[in-house]
Design a protein around this motif. Structure first.
Motif, PDB file in Angstrom:
ATOM      1  N   LEU A 189       4.196  45.918 -10.021  1.00 48.75           N
ATOM      2  CA  LEU A 189       5.201  46.932  -9.698  1.00 48.75           C
ATOM      3  C   LEU A 189       5.621  47.688 -10.954  1.00 48.75           C
ATOM      4  O   LEU A 189       5.729  48.910 -10.955  1.00 48.75           O
ATOM      5  N   LEU A 190       5.820  46.937 -12.057  1.00 47.83           N
ATOM      6  CA  LEU A 190       6.256  47.584 -13.305  1.00 47.83           C
ATOM      7  C   LEU A 190       5.201  48.592 -13.778  1.00 47.83           C
ATOM      8  O   LEU A 190       5.551  49.698 -14.203  1.00 47.83           O
ATOM      9  N   PHE A 191       3.916  48.197 -13.684  1.00 50.69           N
ATOM     10  CA  PHE A 191       2.893  49.148 -14.128  1.00 50.69           C
ATOM     11  C   PHE A 191       2.764  50.320 -13.160  1.00 50.69           C
ATOM     12  O   PHE A 191       2.311  51.390 -13.534  1.00 50.69           O
ATOM     13  N   GLY A 192       3.185  50.104 -11.910  1.00 53.15           N
ATOM     14  CA  GLY A 192       3.043  51.166 -10.931  1.00 53.15           C
ATOM     15  C   GLY A 192       4.120  52.221 -11.013  1.00 53.15           C
ATOM     16  O   GLY A 192       4.032  53.254 -10.354  1.00 53.15           O
ATOM     17  N   LEU A 193       5.164  51.961 -11.811  1.00 52.95           N
ATOM     18  CA  LEU A 193       6.302  52.877 -11.803  1.00 52.95           C
ATOM     19  C   LEU A 193       6.076  54.138 -12.625  1.00 52.95           C
ATOM     20  O   LEU A 193       6.956  55.002 -12.681  1.00 52.95           O
ATOM     21  N   ASN A 194       4.924  54.235 -13.298  1.00 54.33           N
ATOM     22  CA  ASN A 194       4.595  55.439 -14.071  1.00 54.33           C
ATOM     23  C   ASN A 194       5.589  55.725 -15.186  1.00 54.33           C
ATOM     24  O   ASN A 194       5.810  56.877 -15.547  1.00 54.33           O
ATOM     25  N   SER A 195       6.231  54.671 -15.700  1.00 48.76           N
ATOM     26  CA  SER A 195       7.148  54.915 -16.805  1.00 48.76           C
ATOM     27  C   SER A 195       6.736  54.018 -17.956  1.00 48.76           C
ATOM     28  O   SER A 195       6.380  52.859 -17.754  1.00 48.76           O
ATOM     29  N   SER A 196       6.724  54.566 -19.166  1.00 50.87           N
ATOM     30  CA  SER A 196       6.208  53.775 -20.278  1.00 50.87           C
ATOM     31  C   SER A 196       7.143  52.613 -20.595  1.00 50.87           C
ATOM     32  O   SER A 196       6.692  51.547 -21.024  1.00 50.87           O
ATOM     33  N   LEU A 197       8.457  52.785 -20.352  1.00 51.14           N
ATOM     34  CA  LEU A 197       9.381  51.680 -20.584  1.00 51.14           C
ATOM     35  C   LEU A 197       9.055  50.523 -19.630  1.00 51.14           C
ATOM     36  O   LEU A 197       9.063  49.344 -20.023  1.00 51.14           O
ATOM     37  N   ALA A 198       8.742  50.870 -18.374  1.00 48.19           N
ATOM     38  CA  ALA A 198       8.367  49.835 -17.404  1.00 48.19           C
ATOM     39  C   ALA A 198       7.087  49.143 -17.824  1.00 48.19           C
ATOM     40  O   ALA A 198       6.947  47.922 -17.665  1.00 48.19           O
ATOM     41  N   ALA A 199       6.161  49.905 -18.400  1.00 51.35           N
ATOM     42  CA  ALA A 199       4.908  49.290 -18.844  1.00 51.35           C
ATOM     43  C   ALA A 199       5.175  48.284 -19.953  1.00 51.35           C
ATOM     44  O   ALA A 199       4.578  47.200 -19.986  1.00 51.35           O
ATOM     45  N   VAL A 200       6.093  48.640 -20.870  1.00 58.77           N
ATOM     46  CA  VAL A 200       6.453  47.684 -21.927  1.00 58.77           C
ATOM     47  C   VAL A 200       7.021  46.419 -21.297  1.00 58.77           C
ATOM     48  O   VAL A 200       6.671  45.289 -21.677  1.00 58.77           O
ATOM     49  N   ALA A 201       7.921  46.601 -20.308  1.00 62.02           N
ATOM     50  CA  ALA A 201       8.487  45.440 -19.622  1.00 62.02           C
ATOM     51  C   ALA A 201       7.385  44.614 -18.975  1.00 62.02           C
ATOM     52  O   ALA A 201       7.430  43.375 -18.991  1.00 62.02           O
ATOM     53  N   GLY A 202       6.395  45.296 -18.408  1.00 60.31           N
ATOM     54  CA  GLY A 202       5.279  44.586 -17.777  1.00 60.31           C
ATOM     55  C   GLY A 202       4.532  43.733 -18.781  1.00 60.31           C
ATOM     56  O   GLY A 202       4.233  42.563 -18.529  1.00 60.31           O
ATOM     57  N   VAL A 203       4.233  44.323 -19.950  1.00 66.26           N
ATOM     58  CA  VAL A 203       3.533  43.558 -20.985  1.00 66.26           C
ATOM     59  C   VAL A 203       4.373  42.342 -21.391  1.00 66.26           C
ATOM     60  O   VAL A 203       3.859  41.217 -21.525  1.00 66.26           O
ATOM     61  N   PHE A 204       5.663  42.564 -21.547  1.00 65.71           N
ATOM     62  CA  PHE A 204       6.562  41.483 -21.950  1.00 65.71           C
ATOM     63  C   PHE A 204       6.558  40.370 -20.890  1.00 65.71           C
ATOM     64  O   PHE A 204       6.495  39.183 -21.202  1.00 65.71           O
ATOM     65  N   HIS A 205       6.590  40.765 -19.630  1.00 68.13           N
ATOM     66  CA  HIS A 205       6.643  39.749 -18.585  1.00 68.13           C
ATOM     67  C   HIS A 205       5.323  38.988 -18.478  1.00 68.13           C
ATOM     68  O   HIS A 205       5.329  37.815 -18.096  1.00 68.13           O
ATOM     69  N   ILE A 206       4.210  39.638 -18.824  1.00 71.37           N
ATOM     70  CA  ILE A 206       2.935  38.908 -18.826  1.00 71.37           C
ATOM     71  C   ILE A 206       3.029  37.716 -19.768  1.00 71.37           C
ATOM     72  O   ILE A 206       2.689  36.579 -19.427  1.00 71.37           O
ATOM     73  N   MET A 207       3.567  37.969 -20.984  1.00 71.04           N
ATOM     74  CA  MET A 207       3.696  36.879 -21.966  1.00 71.04           C
ATOM     75  C   MET A 207       4.640  35.805 -21.446  1.00 71.04           C
ATOM     76  O   MET A 207       4.334  34.600 -21.475  1.00 71.04           O
ATOM     77  N   ASN A 208       5.806  36.233 -20.978  1.00 66.97           N
ATOM     78  CA  ASN A 208       6.820  35.264 -20.582  1.00 66.97           C
ATOM     79  C   ASN A 208       6.343  34.431 -19.410  1.00 66.97           C
ATOM     80  O   ASN A 208       6.506  33.209 -19.390  1.00 66.97           O
ATOM     81  N   HIS A 209       5.774  35.109 -18.427  1.00 64.33           N
ATOM     82  CA  HIS A 209       5.330  34.370 -17.250  1.00 64.33           C
ATOM     83  C   HIS A 209       4.262  33.357 -17.627  1.00 64.33           C
ATOM     84  O   HIS A 209       4.277  32.224 -17.147  1.00 64.33           O
ATOM     85  N   ALA A 210       3.348  33.742 -18.514  1.00 60.21           N
ATOM     86  CA  ALA A 210       2.287  32.802 -18.896  1.00 60.21           C
ATOM     87  C   ALA A 210       2.892  31.541 -19.493  1.00 60.21           C
ATOM     88  O   ALA A 210       2.473  30.429 -19.167  1.00 60.21           O
TER      89      ALA A 210
END
Lengths: 971, 114
Positions: free
Chosen positions: A312-333
């Motif tokens: 969803l974060l990557f789908g929002l077309n906002s670069s701030l959301a993409a950063v959040a997505g990258v961050f959540h990938i690390m945290n979730h792992a």
């Protein structure tokens, strides 16, 4: 080449672990663990080079003529993934040492884990899109093997198959998408694709490419409606679930979304598909997770939900959301891997994963309990833990997102509801099993897990805490490096602070936690009363069942098509092949008319006409006689072969004539040897010929006549046209000056086309060995085991070598005396003739093939007149060694040319002066021809003697003889 | 001469095809042998036919296609003859093994005619 070595390391480790003893847990864990840890240290040490947007590139040239290269590429984002893969991989190796039982064949597990690590590193390090897809499919394959690790269990088999079907099909779609993308961009290089985002988005093929690539990404990351495979994959051992199905492989999908974010995102289509799938998955996964009772299934659905959040974060077309997505990938792992490991510890120590049976474990396993609690806190988004930070960023994004008004309202609401669900299932995982009255009916008395089994969990939970408390210092630089390439180079403004003031996202967090606690209490009350055991409302919406029925339908359909369009009957197949070939040839004749040319004809000679009248009679006769009179058929066929041989002679092909005649002899002996084992077939006693048989025969006859006429017409057309310009003049003019021989055919065989000949003699040797191997297990039909009836006609007490000519003491004493003496006298003469053919082959008709066959025939003659036992008591032939020596000789001659700097199998002609003989020219091709000779001798002798030996072997008689197998034959 | 050669290629090929379509393994092996004669002659005739011009280079005669017959189809056919022998041997052993296992010499390994 630091990246190539990094990529190769896990694969080498995989091979190494596969070679170690299969149950040596500690040694295997140490080996795999050190390989992973080494890779991890290696990756981490590369950080300074990618920190500020640097990219490490390596190109290994693969097929330069096609422009295919292996491109390895490491930027910050790939670096972050590589760290996750290697570090969590190392921890999982340590954990699996204690999780797996001593009975499990763990070598396989570690070998697969390391292979997976290599494949996953290949995905993130690929700088070429097609190469990325190859590694992507490799991860699907290894995942299949790992899910099916306990391959005797039905759930493991099914889960593995389903995962492979879904992710493999997605991979296929991805390949299509990548090919389209490469077509749009004009290159498969990732760098080129990343730089041409605008062109891609404006291209008419963009929607097709996007949909295909998203199919790949969404199946891999288990997004709705493809989410159903992930819970099924939980049949894998828990270390595998922790590694593949939470931390790494399922992240490959979101990795791809992030990787291609600069190229593909920013359009309406992207927004609707990606965020739509993400939002549905986020909500659905969290909802179903609340109602699961199996610890691993709770985690599986929660993983689906968190992957939905990232999507969803990557789908929002906002670069701030993409950063959040990258961050959540690390945290979730980090938190999900530790939770899986904790679930594995509970399972390992108590023997069950059922939440309803597990209670109050905190007393028996306080340390594990504490770790699991912290990790579930991170999963729920509790402040001061890493999950809180990325979730906060997500809330902020949903609040400040601007699009259609309906979406603007819906998004924060959905986010809050999903967060409430997350708190509920986190409580069910963390609180439910560790608190309350201790359970008493567990399969095993729980106790604390071994020290080193907890260590991986401790390290992961510690990192959750550190990131949660001091994000800027601990994760700030890595996140910046990882997110920069994703958003296309320039980072948006963001803050990693824990406290942003009392703002809407914080309120959403508070609402989520409060609502989650209340919801948990409510749900627990109902569940204790036996209600709400399954997720309401979604029971009918069972994607798994849909998938299975679709698969079943497809299987049925293909089976039906096969039954309609295919056949197992050879006759039908042959008929179809020949008929289609004939039809295609007729169709081709429409384009290139079948006309006679005007080349000067050779005048017909009466002798040749007569020759072929005999030949044609022989051919047709063989065709007629082959059913009931095999001996006559073989004889007639020999006649046809002889006429063919004379034809070669007639039309200036002495080499062919020589070869044809010796091969003809050998083939006839071969067929005669085989006759003994075929069922007797007598004319007149088979079942009556029906009308159907007649029709089939008529049809076959028509086809045979048609194909024969076609063949005749075609060769007449070819024979009457002027000879085409071919490469033959080259061979003619170069044979003497460059090949050093006047016989052009032989020079072509041993020099110009020697590589072909090498392949051919290899085939010959392989066929002989296959014949030998097949005959070792030969079981003759029961009625042919008895002695032939001519040999049984004598009374038992008659002493004559007619009874058992093959095993007689010495044939030369009995009635075979004259032929035996002649054959033995002829042996040295035949060898001399063979030597003559071999030596003159380069300049006159002859050569290795002919010489080898002559020697073989001479030896077979001895077999025939003297018997195998007599001969083999006196001469050890060892045909296998002949084959080996011949092949070696051929190969060494070829390599000799390589050694002195010429291409493989180049001939060199040496001129030597010998006393008495005079000048001798000795091409190296002679040695090659000698190799051909040896292989031909060995292969022919091995084939024929193996067949001949069958009559000497004492065959086991079958205890019960089946009904007479002679002939209910038909057409 | 050409017409005759074309005709015999047709006869050999036709007889071979007829046998290949028969149900008994021995018939099929005979058919493949006849068919291989036909195909070898066919490939051989692609270089068109000459009398008394074997591809053996003699001194003083220019090495071209006017003075020698085409050596290329010949070397192809030479290989084909030897490989043909190998496949015949393999097929013979396979048919004997199939006969031993299935108890019948039908090409499908089943005694009953469907």
């Amino acid at each position: 080449m630091p990246l190539a070595a990094l990529l190769l390391l896990p694969f080498l480790g995989s091979v190494l672990t596969a070679l170690l003893p299969t149950r040596a847990r500690s040694e295997l864990a140490a080996c795999a663990g050190f390989v992973s840890a080494g890779a991890a240290v290696w990756v981490i040490s590369l950080f300074p080079r990618v920190r500020d947007g640097g990219v490490i590139r390596e190109t290994i040239s693969w097929v330069p003529s096609l422009g295919l290269d292996l491109v390895l590429r490491l930027d910050g984002f790939a670096w972050m993934f590589a760290v996750l893969i290697t570090v969590i991989g190392a921890l999982v190796c340590l954990y699996a040492r204690y999780y797996m039982s001593p009975e499990d064949p763990v070598a396989r597990l570690y070998a697969f884990l390391l292979a997976f690590m290599g494949a996953m590193l290949g995905v993130v390090l690929s700088g070429n899109l097609v190469q990325l897809v190859v590694f992507w499919e490799l991860t699907s394959l290894v995942s299949f093997l790992l899910i099916g690790y306990w391959h005797h269990r039905v759930d493991a088999q099914r889960g593995a198959r389903m995962a492979l079907t879904v992710t493999g099909a997605g991979g296929l779609a991805l390949l299509g998408g990548v090919l389209l993308l490469g077509h749009i961009v004009g290159s498969y290089e990732l760098d080129v694709a990343l730089a041409s985002g605008d062109r891609v988005r404006a291209h008419p093929l963009y929607p097709a490419a996007l949909v295909l690539i998203l199919l790949g990404a969404l199946t891999k990351s288990a997004q709705f409606p493809f989410h159903f495979w992930l819970p099924r994959a939980m049949a894998a051992p828990t270390p595998v679930s922790a590694y593949l199905h939470s931390a790494t492989m399922v992240k490959a999908g979101v990795f791809l979304l992030a990787r291609l974010w600069p190229v593909l995102s920013g359009t309406e289509l992207w927004f609707w598909i990606v965020s739509g799938a993400g939002m549905t998955t986020l909500l659905l996964g969290a909802y179903i997770a609340m109602f699961q009772h199996d610890l691993k299934r709770v985690l599986a659905y929660s993983t689906i939900s968190h992957l939905g959040l990232i999507t969803l974060l990557f789908g929002l077309n906002s670069s701030l959301a993409a950063v959040a997505g990258v961050f959540h990938i690390m945290n979730h792992a980090t938190f999900k891997a530790s939770l899986f490991m904790a679930a594995g510890v509970v399972d390992h120590e108590t023997g069950t994963r059922d939440i309803r049976r597990l209670n109050g474990l905190i007393r028996s396993m306080p340390r594990t309990g504490a770790l699991a609690l912290v990790a579930s806190g991170a999963m729920a988004g509790v402040p001061l833990l890493n999950g809180f930070l990325s979730k906060e960023m997500f809330f902020a994004e949903t609040m400040f997102f601007s699009a259609h008004p309906s979406v603007e309202v819906m998004l924060p609401v959905v986010a809050t509801i999903a967060a409430i669900f997350a708190v509920v299932y986190s409580l069910r995982f963390g609180y439910d099993i560790f608190f309350g009255p201790p359970s008493t009916d567990l399969p095993r008395q729980p106790e604390e897990a071994p020290r080193w089994m907890r260590t991986p969990i401790e390290l992961l939970v510690l990192s959750c805490l550190i990131v949660g408390v001091a994000p800027t210092i601990s994760i700030g630089p890595s996140l910046a490096a990882a997110a920069r390439p994703v958003v296309g180079g320039t980072l948006p403004e963001y803050s990693l602070a824990i406290w942003h003031g009392f703002n809407p996202p914080f309120v959403m967090s508070l609402v989520a936690i409060a609502g989650g606690v209340l919801g948990y209490l409510w749900l627990r009350k109902h569940q204790e009363q036996g209600r709400l055991q399954d997720a309401p409302f979604v029971g009918r919406l069972n994607a798994r069942r849909l998938f299975e029925s679709a698969l079943l339908g497809l299987t049925r359909l293909s089976r039906r098509v096969l039954r309609l369009a295919g056949t197992r009957r050879l006759q039908t197949q042959m008929f179809t092949i020949i008929a289609v070939a004939l039809l295609l040839a007729l169709l081709a004749a429409r384009g290139v008319p079948l006309e006679w040319g005007d080349r000067d004809r050779l005048p017909a000679s009466p002798a040749f006409v007569l020759l072929w009248v005999i030949g044609a009679v022989c051919a047709v006769g063989a065709a007629v006689m082959a059913k009931f009179h095999r001996l006559i058929a073989i004889t007639l066929m020999g006649g046809a072969g002889l006429v063919t041989c004379l034809t070669f002679m007639w039309f200036s092909a002495p080499d062919l004539a020589l070869t044809q005649i010796v091969v003809e002899i050998i083939t006839t002996i071969l067929l005669l040897l085989g006759l003994r084992w075929l069922p007797m077939r007598i004319e007149g006693i088979s079942r009556p010929v029906t009308a159907r048989d007649r029709m089939r025969r008529g049809r076959d006859l028509l086809l045979a006549i048609g194909a024969g006429s076609g063949l005749a017409a075609l060769s007449y057309a070819m024979l009457t046209r002027p000879a085409p310009h071919s490469i033959s003049p080259f061979f003619l003019s170069r044979a003497l000056p460059e090949g050093g021989g006047a016989n052009v055919v032989n020079v072509m065989l041993v020099d110009f086309r020697a590589f072909d000949t090498l392949g051919e003699i290899t085939v010959l040797g392989a066929v002989a060995l296959t014949v030998y191997a097949l005959l070792r297990r030969f079981r003759p039909p029961p009625e042919s085991i008895e002695q032939p009836h001519q040999q049984r006609a004598f009374p038992a007490d008659v002493v004559t070598d007619l009874v058992k000519p093959r095993t007689a003491e010495d044939a030369a004493r009995g009635y075979m005396m004259v032929p035996a003496v002649i054959a033995r006298l002829l042996l040295p003469v035949s060898v001399l003739v063979a030597a003559h053919f071999l030596l003159r082959g380069h300049n006159e008709p002859g050569g290795g093939f002919v010489a080898g066959l002559v020697v073989a025939i001479a030896m077979l003659m001895q077999y025939m007149v003297s018997g195998a036992l007599w001969l083999e008591a006196r001469a050890r032939l060892r045909p296998v060694r002949w084959i080996a020596v011949g092949l070696l000789l051929g190969a060494i001659t070829g390599l000799g040319a390589l050694a002195v700097g010429y291409p493989f199998l180049t001939t060199h002609t040496a001129h030597v002066r010998l006393p008495l003989v005079g000048e001798v020219h000795l091409p190296s091709a002679t040695f090659f021809d000698l190799g051909v000779f040896a292989v031909v001798v060995g292969a022919t002798l091995l084939t024929l003697t193996a067949l001949a030996h069958q009559s000497l072997r004492a065959h086991r008689r079958p205890t019960q003889s089946p009904a007479s197998s002679t002939s209910e034959g038909t057409s | 001469m050409e017409a005759l050669l074309a005709l015999v290629i047709g006869v050999l090929g036709g007889s071979g095809i007829w046998l290949v379509l028969r149900p008994r393994t021995f018939q099929v092996i005979m058919g493949l042998t006849l068919l291989s004669y036909a195909v070898n002659l066919f490939i051989f005739s692609m270089g068109s036919i000459f009398i008394d011009k074997p591809p053996l280079v003699r001194p003083g005669v220019p090495a071209d296609l006017q003075h020698y017959t085409d050596p290329m189809p010949q070397s192809l056919v030479l290989t084909a003859i030897v490989i043909g022998f190998a496949t015949t041997a393999l097929f013979l052993v396979v048919l004997l093994a199939s006969r031993g296992f299935s108890g019948t010499d039908h090409v499908d390994g089943t005694r009953e005619e469907p």
